[in-house]
Design a protein around this motif. Structure first.
Motif, short mmCIF file in Angstrom:
data_model
loop_
_atom_site.label_atom_id
_atom_site.label_comp_id
_atom_site.label_asym_id
_atom_site.label_seq_id
_atom_site.Cartn_x
_atom_site.Cartn_y
_atom_site.Cartn_z
N TYR A 132 30.12 39.45 27.92
CA TYR A 132 29.64 40.34 28.98
C TYR A 132 30.56 41.55 29.12
N ALA A 133 29.94 42.69 29.40
CA ALA A 133 30.65 43.93 29.72
C ALA A 133 30.03 44.49 30.99
N ASP A 134 30.83 44.73 31.97
CA ASP A 134 30.37 45.30 33.24
C ASP A 134 29.23 44.48 33.84
N GLY A 135 29.30 43.15 33.72
CA GLY A 135 28.31 42.26 34.31
C GLY A 135 27.06 42.03 33.49
N ASN A 136 26.92 42.69 32.36
CA ASN A 136 25.74 42.55 31.50
C ASN A 136 26.10 41.89 30.19
N LYS B 200 38.05 48.35 25.63
CA LYS B 200 36.96 47.89 26.48
C LYS B 200 37.27 46.46 26.91
N GLU B 201 37.21 46.22 28.22
CA GLU B 201 37.40 44.88 28.76
C GLU B 201 36.09 44.10 28.67
#
Length: 175
Positions: free
Chosen positions: A81-85, A99-100
């Motif tokens: 997931y990235a930014d909740g997606n 990128k986290e």
């Protein structure tokens, strides 16, 4: 060996020796970093592992990365997931160096107490990528039904007894 073959062999050998080869090391275009690679949880829990995808040494151009689950126990679910997606591909643009991301793993209710490996794979791709090496990162979930993971505190206020002007705290393990 005939004389013409020897001359041809010497010419080819000389050309091979003088042929310019690309100098320097081929550094990885992408690296992966994480602080925690193992967690203890109970059946039914959702376990999250944070990790960072970064551009490699001396890389400034935009880089795209395909993400996939390479290894996971049967009947488990996991995703990146990235930014909740949930994502399967990311791009690190020229102006961003990292990128986290989060690996989310759902443990089935019937999981037995033991260690379970989950392996993710990352594959850089794009026009500027010459080295198509796969990068793997392994995480471990230890299922322990008896593990006390979260202490919840309750605060008991005195009722109608002014002599008890302090509060009492009790902790218990989440089940």
């Amino acid at each position: 060996m005939p004389e013409n073959e020897v001359k041809l062999l010497l010419v080819l050998l000389t050309l091979f020796i003088l042929m310019p080869f690309q100098a320097g090391a081929d550094f990885a275009k992408v690296t992966v970093g994480n602080d925690v690679s193992g967690k203890v949880a109970r059946p039914g829990d959702l376990v999250e592992f944070s990790f960072t995808v970064e551009k490699g040494y001396n890389t400034s151009e935009s880089i795209s990365v395909m993400l996939f689950i390479s290894k996971m126990p049967e009947n488990w679910t996991a995703g990146v997931y990235a930014d909740g997606n949930q994502v399967s591909h990311i791009t690190l643009p020229e102006e961003a160096s990292e990128k986290e991301l989060t690996l989310k793993v759902r443990i089935p209710e019937n999981a037995k107490d033991e260690e379970y490996p989950i392996k993710i794979g990352l594959k850089p791709y794009g026009e500027n990528i010459r080295n198509h090496d796969l990068i793997y990162r392994e995480f471990t979930v230890t299922v322990d039904r008896l593990q006390c993971l979260t202490w919840k505190f309750i605060r008991i206020f005195p009722e109608k007894d002014p002599s008890r002007n302090s509060c009492q705290f009790r902790g218990f393990c989440r089940k």
